[in-house]
Design a protein around this motif. Structure first.
Motif, PDB file in Angstrom:
ATOM      1  N   ILE A  25      16.904  70.609  47.072  1.00 27.69           N
ATOM      2  CA  ILE A  25      17.018  70.146  48.464  1.00 27.69           C
ATOM      3  C   ILE A  25      16.284  71.091  49.404  1.00 27.69           C
ATOM      4  N   ALA A  26      16.470  72.383  49.212  1.00 19.69           N
ATOM      5  CA  ALA A  26      15.777  73.355  50.069  1.00 19.69           C
ATOM      6  C   ALA A  26      14.271  73.249  49.896  1.00 19.69           C
ATOM      7  N   GLY A  27      13.805  73.039  48.682  1.00 19.06           N
ATOM      8  CA  GLY A  27      12.374  72.891  48.447  1.00 19.06           C
ATOM      9  C   GLY A  27      11.807  71.659  49.124  1.00 19.06           C
ATOM     10  N   LEU A  28      12.565  70.566  49.070  1.00 13.72           N
ATOM     11  CA  LEU A  28      12.101  69.349  49.739  1.00 13.72           C
ATOM     12  C   LEU A  28      12.106  69.498  51.258  1.00 13.72           C
ATOM     13  N   PRO A  32       7.364  70.029  53.619  1.00 16.56           N
ATOM     14  CA  PRO A  32       6.566  69.534  54.750  1.00 16.56           C
ATOM     15  C   PRO A  32       6.182  70.636  55.736  1.00 16.56           C
ATOM     16  N   ILE A  33       7.063  71.601  55.903  1.00 17.65           N
ATOM     17  CA  ILE A  33       6.764  72.704  56.819  1.00 17.65           C
ATOM     18  C   ILE A  33       5.604  73.529  56.274  1.00 17.65           C
ATOM     19  N   ARG A  34       5.653  73.848  54.988  1.00 16.59           N
ATOM     20  CA  ARG A  34       4.587  74.653  54.381  1.00 16.59           C
ATOM     21  C   ARG A  34       3.271  73.878  54.314  1.00 16.59           C
ATOM     22  N   LEU A  35       3.326  72.588  54.111  1.00 22.13           N
ATOM     23  CA  LEU A  35       2.098  71.796  54.105  1.00 22.13           C
ATOM     24  C   LEU A  35       1.489  71.721  55.511  1.00 22.13           C
ATOM     25  N   TRP A  36       2.329  71.643  56.508  1.00 20.78           N
ATOM     26  CA  TRP A  36       1.850  71.548  57.883  1.00 20.78           C
ATOM     27  C   TRP A  36       1.198  72.852  58.343  1.00 20.78           C
ATOM     28  N   ALA A  44      -1.048  76.460  47.050  1.00 17.28           N
ATOM     29  CA  ALA A  44      -0.444  77.653  47.652  1.00 17.28           C
ATOM     30  C   ALA A  44       0.718  77.267  48.550  1.00 17.28           C
ATOM     31  N   ALA A  45       0.603  76.155  49.264  1.00 18.22           N
ATOM     32  CA  ALA A  45       1.692  75.696  50.121  1.00 18.22           C
ATOM     33  C   ALA A  45       2.909  75.283  49.290  1.00 18.22           C
ATOM     34  N   VAL A  46       2.678  74.645  48.152  1.00 15.71           N
ATOM     35  CA  VAL A  46       3.784  74.249  47.274  1.00 15.71           C
ATOM     36  C   VAL A  46       4.456  75.482  46.680  1.00 15.71           C
TER      37      VAL A  46
END
Length: 175
Positions: A25-28, A32-36, A44-46
């Protein structure tokens, strides 16, 4: 002195199932925050989202376990789960019939938690290890590996305790 408050769990699973769920859940939530805000590749964002998932998944699990209060309608279920957790720690079934019934009813959930912890941990953390190595972040890969070993060790410990408790329960019940 032990804390007498019943602990709340999002899911009635044995360890490490709830941690793996909260990590997912925390990863999901972080993805989106890391991709943005990414500066580099999507990999690297993942990997960064995975690092946040490992850390914040533990914080999420710890916060809900210790500080959330059960609803009055769940009082019996929370009390039965507390009996099961105590029996798992001690390695022996409770002396009273109601406690043994609660343990017998919840042992399948303990086993499911251990199996889900292994499967989910291997799939999630294994994929993150591969992505971290491909992205050139060996330190993150080692960190994910350490967490994976801890999840697997906790699952093995829970499964052994569950089997030992199931055998002790069968000998007490005469079956």
């Amino acid at each position: 002195m032990a804390d007498s408050r019943p602990r709340v769990s999002l899911l009635r699973f044995g360890a490490p199932g709830p941690y793996v769920v909260s990590m997912l859940i925390a990863g999901l939530l972080w993805l989106p925050i890391r991709l943005w805000e990414r500066d580099g590749s999507v990999q690297a964002a993942v990997v960064q989202a995975g690092l946040n998932a490992v850390i914040w998944g533990f914080a999420f699990f710890f916060t809900l376990s210790w500080f959330a209060k059960p609803r009055p309608a769940e009082a019996d279920r929370v009390a039965a789960w507390a009996v099961v957790e105590t029996a798992l720690r001690r390695g022996e079934p409770p002396a009273d019939e109601a406690g043994r019934a609660a343990v017998a009813d919840n042992l399948p959930a303990v086993r499911r938690g251990a199996l889900f912890g292994v499967a989910g941990g291997v799939l999630l953390l294994g994929a993150l290890i591969v992505l971290a190595l491909d992205a050139g972040s060996e330190v993150a890969a080692v960190g994910f590996g350490i967490v994976l070993v801890a999840v697997l060790a906790d699952a093995v410990r829970t499964a052994r305790r569950e089997r030992r408790l199931r055998a002790a329960l069968a000998s007490v019940q005469g079956g």
